[in-house]
Design an enzyme around this catalytic site. Structure first.
Site, PDB file in Angstrom:
ATOM      1  N   THR A 117      -3.020  15.561 -11.439  1.00 52.79           N
ATOM      2  CA  THR A 117      -3.218  16.815 -10.723  1.00 52.79           C
ATOM      3  C   THR A 117      -2.940  16.524  -9.250  1.00 52.79           C
ATOM      4  O   THR A 117      -2.791  15.367  -8.863  1.00 52.79           O
ATOM      5  CB  THR A 117      -4.677  17.299 -10.851  1.00 52.79           C
ATOM      6  N   VAL A 154      -8.287   7.549  -8.967  1.00 54.72           N
ATOM      7  CA  VAL A 154      -8.311   8.198  -7.652  1.00 54.72           C
ATOM      8  C   VAL A 154      -6.914   8.172  -7.037  1.00 54.72           C
ATOM      9  O   VAL A 154      -6.309   7.110  -6.870  1.00 54.72           O
ATOM     10  CB  VAL A 154      -9.323   7.500  -6.716  1.00 54.72           C
ATOM     11  N   LYS A 155      -6.445   9.379  -6.723  1.00 53.51           N
ATOM     12  CA  LYS A 155      -5.088   9.507  -6.180  1.00 53.51           C
ATOM     13  C   LYS A 155      -5.157   9.502  -4.656  1.00 53.51           C
ATOM     14  O   LYS A 155      -5.865  10.312  -4.049  1.00 53.51           O
ATOM     15  CB  LYS A 155      -4.498  10.827  -6.695  1.00 53.51           C
ATOM     16  N   ILE A 156      -4.420   8.580  -4.071  1.00 53.56           N
ATOM     17  CA  ILE A 156      -4.485   8.355  -2.614  1.00 53.56           C
ATOM     18  C   ILE A 156      -3.077   8.448  -2.036  1.00 53.56           C
ATOM     19  O   ILE A 156      -2.152   7.825  -2.565  1.00 53.56           O
ATOM     20  CB  ILE A 156      -5.019   6.928  -2.331  1.00 53.56           C
TER      21      ILE A 156
END
Ligand code: E4P
Length: 218
Positions: free
Chosen positions: A27, A86-88
């Site tokens: 997402t 976790v998207k960083i």
């Protein structure tokens, strides 16, 4: 190759999951906004709902852009569910945040990657996934798939374990090309996944089989 669906739409995620070939979900804030999901708690609840539908990894993106903020948000997201990655974003503080979260055993997906140097930095920081954006490069007349190829080659040169997640996939040929290159994952819109099913000779062949059966049994 793993297939992720690139959406925050629960119906589409359910449809892809029901096919039995789904390995995860990505997402981003734009995809969440498209579904009308707003407010901190609603966003967190939505990630949990997605995790309850799929078996695999679910990428949830931080909104903070400073180191301390990304760490705090990343830890909160990771605590939501064991499937959360976790998207960083690929920025200086993002790189440091990936390094820190990795040291805490939190898996990360480094997003908004547009060149091989960025991909190497993400890998050195310990990212679980690196997300080069194929379609957005194609949009500006660069060869997005060439970047996937370059990163796969470089990671292979050095035995790097970060998984290459071909993102910003727009159509079935992107998926096929990513498979040929050896990308670890492609994250795709539902239509692109369903497009893989289609061939006119399959439809014509089935029609003929059923017509021949029905001649004698109909
Ligand atoms: C996935 O992680 C990305 O957020 C996504 O693939 C971006 O796709 P787009 O370029 O179609 O917005």
């Amino acid at each position: 190759m793993k297939f992720f669906i690139d959406t925050a739409n629960l119906d589409q995620i359910r449809e892809a999951q029901a096919l039995g070939i789904l390995d995860g979900v990505t997402t981003n804030p734009s995809l969440m906004a498209k579904e009308g999901i707003s407010g901190a708690q609603n966003i967190l609840d939505h990630y949990v709902r997605i995790c309850e539908i799929v078996d695999g990894d679910v990428s949830a993106e931080v909104i903070a852009t400073d180191y301390a903020g990304m760490i705090a948000e990343g830890e909160r997201l990771a605590a939501l569910h064991r499937q959360i990655v976790v998207k960083i974003p690929m920025i200086k503080d993002g790189l440091k945040a990936i390094k820190h979260l990795t040291s805490k055993g939190i898996r990360t997906n480094c997003t908004l990657v547009f060149n091989a140097g960025q991909a190497m930095l993400a890998a050195k920081a310990g990212a679980t996934y690196v997300s080069p954006f194929v379609g957005r490069l194609d949009d500006i007349s660069h060869d997005g798939m060439a970047l996937i190829s370059q990163i796969v080659q470089i990671y292979s040169n050095y035995g790097i374990g970060t998984q290459v997640l071909a993102a910003s996939i727009r159509h079935t040929m992107h998926i096929v090309q990513a498979m040929e290159i050896g990308a670890d994952v492609a994250t795709c819109p539902l239509d692109a996944i369903l497009g893989l099913l289609k061939h006119p000779l399959t439809d014509q062949g089935l029609e003929k089989f059923l017509a021949d059966y029905n001649k004698l049994n109909g």
